[in-house]
Write a protein that holds these residues in place. Structure first.
Motif, PDB file in Angstrom:
ATOM      1  N   UNK A 126      91.505 130.420  12.476  1.00 57.58           N
ATOM      2  CA  UNK A 126      90.180 129.791  12.394  1.00 57.58           C
ATOM      3  C   UNK A 126      90.040 128.698  13.416  1.00 57.58           C
ATOM      4  N   UNK A 127      88.840 128.643  14.035  1.00 56.78           N
ATOM      5  CA  UNK A 127      88.519 127.629  15.027  1.00 56.78           C
ATOM      6  C   UNK A 127      87.118 127.132  14.756  1.00 56.78           C
ATOM      7  N   UNK A 128      86.911 125.808  14.782  1.00 61.73           N
ATOM      8  CA  UNK A 128      85.570 125.242  14.623  1.00 61.73           C
ATOM      9  C   UNK A 128      84.976 125.014  16.002  1.00 61.73           C
ATOM     10  N   UNK A 129      83.779 125.569  16.212  1.00 64.55           N
ATOM     11  CA  UNK A 129      83.077 125.473  17.488  1.00 64.55           C
ATOM     12  C   UNK A 129      81.857 124.575  17.288  1.00 64.55           C
ATOM     13  N   UNK A 130      81.665 123.624  18.209  1.00 65.14           N
ATOM     14  CA  UNK A 130      80.572 122.660  18.104  1.00 65.14           C
ATOM     15  C   UNK A 130      79.608 122.789  19.276  1.00 65.14           C
TER      16      UNK A 130
END
Length: 131
Positions: A126-130
């Motif tokens: 999982x990766x959070x993209x902003x």
């Protein structure tokens, strides 16, 4: 006392029988083959700043396979086919689902050879993209 030491020295230097040597060689070969044949690709993720939002760089290792089959998922959506890639890295440049709102992206891969995905899926990363 020196007789015991001499006997231990002889035991350590005793040559293996043909059967023992063959068995030892077969065990080493099996262990080496198991280590060499990975069942899933290995990959690393890195978040990069793109135009308008962040991108995700997936650096993967094919382990002598032709390529990798990559899927991704955003939010609570379904898994989407992203690419069959034969050269690392793959860069996910998709725009955010909701402009200006961060999102969690999930990735998984499996090997790809001769037109067919194969092997097990990797663990999900999982990766959070902003924005």
């Amino acid at each position: 006392m020196s007789e015991i030491q001499d006997e231990r020295h002889v035991l350590r230097r005793r040559p293996a029988t043909d059967g023992e040597a063959a068995k030892c060689k077969a065990n080493r070969a099996a262990k080496k083959a198991a280590e060499a044949k990975e069942t899933v690709p290995k990959f690393l993720t890195e978040t990069l700043q793109g135009t308008g939002c962040q991108c995700v760089k997936l650096t993967f290792y094919k382990d002598n396979h032709m390529g990798v089959y990559i899927e991704g998922r955003r939010g609570t959506g379904a898994w989407e086919f992203l690419a069959i890639d034969t050269e690392s890295p793959y860069i996910d440049q998709r725009p955010l689902l909701a402009a200006g709102t961060p999102e969690v992206r999930e990735y998984r891969m499996r090997f790809w050879d001769k037109g067919t995905p194969n092997g097990d899926w990797t663990d999900v990363v999982k990766v959070t993209v902003s924005p």
